[in-house]
Design a protein around this motif. Structure first.
Motif, PDB file in Angstrom:
ATOM      1  N   THR A 123       0.806  -1.219   0.000  1.00  0.00           N
ATOM      2  CA  THR A 123       0.000   0.000   0.000  1.00  0.00           C
ATOM      3  C   THR A 123       0.843   1.275   0.000  1.00  0.00           C
ATOM      4  N   GLU A 124       2.113   1.167   0.362  1.00  0.00           N
ATOM      5  CA  GLU A 124       2.988   2.347   0.406  1.00  0.00           C
ATOM      6  C   GLU A 124       4.011   2.341  -0.726  1.00  0.00           C
ATOM      7  N   ASP A 125       3.717   1.624  -1.796  1.00  0.00           N
ATOM      8  CA  ASP A 125       4.639   1.516  -2.936  1.00  0.00           C
ATOM      9  C   ASP A 125       4.875   2.891  -3.559  1.00  0.00           C
ATOM     10  N   LYS A 126       6.140   3.296  -3.595  1.00  0.00           N
ATOM     11  CA  LYS A 126       6.504   4.591  -4.174  1.00  0.00           C
ATOM     12  C   LYS A 126       7.023   4.444  -5.609  1.00  0.00           C
ATOM     13  N   VAL A 127       7.205   3.213  -6.083  1.00  0.00           N
ATOM     14  CA  VAL A 127       7.677   2.960  -7.443  1.00  0.00           C
ATOM     15  C   VAL A 127       6.486   2.806  -8.394  1.00  0.00           C
ATOM     16  N   PRO A 134       2.442   3.098  -8.122  1.00  0.00           N
ATOM     17  CA  PRO A 134       1.329   3.450  -7.236  1.00  0.00           C
ATOM     18  C   PRO A 134       0.309   2.314  -7.113  1.00  0.00           C
ATOM     19  N   ASP A 152       6.405  -0.930   1.053  1.00  0.00           N
ATOM     20  CA  ASP A 152       6.785  -0.286  -0.200  1.00  0.00           C
ATOM     21  C   ASP A 152       6.970  -1.347  -1.280  1.00  0.00           C
ATOM     22  N   HIS A 153       7.556  -0.935  -2.388  1.00  0.00           N
ATOM     23  CA  HIS A 153       7.857  -1.833  -3.499  1.00  0.00           C
ATOM     24  C   HIS A 153       8.750  -2.969  -3.000  1.00  0.00           C
TER      25      HIS A 153
END
Length: 77
Positions: free
Chosen positions: A13-17, A19, A46-47
């Motif tokens: 849910t916090e993937d910065k690569v 969305p 994240d990713h």
């Protein structure tokens, strides 16, 4: 279309690569096309399922890995 194979989407849910909204859109469109889809969203990572702490990364990675094996076992028998 409905003749396509089932899909498994797993996304942090916090993937910065990539969305997370992209997985939501993909799941929605696959379902609309009649394609079976299972979507799993792992909270707070994240990713590559990287969490804030090593334990969170480990837990997310195990969840994603186990979900993948479960999906293949179910779909491929």
């Amino acid at each position: 279309d409905r003749n396509d194979p089932p899909f498994l989407l797993i996304h942090g849910t916090e993937d910065k690569v990539v969305p997370v909204v992209q997985s939501h859109i993909a799941a929605e469109r696959l379902r609309a096309a009649g394609v079976p889809v299972e979507a799993i969203y792992i909270s707070g990572v994240d990713h590559s399922f990287i969490g804030a702490m090593p334990a969170q990364t480990r837990e997310a990675t195990l969840k994603a890995t186990n979900a993948t094996f479960d999906f293949f076992h179910e779909k491929l028998k």
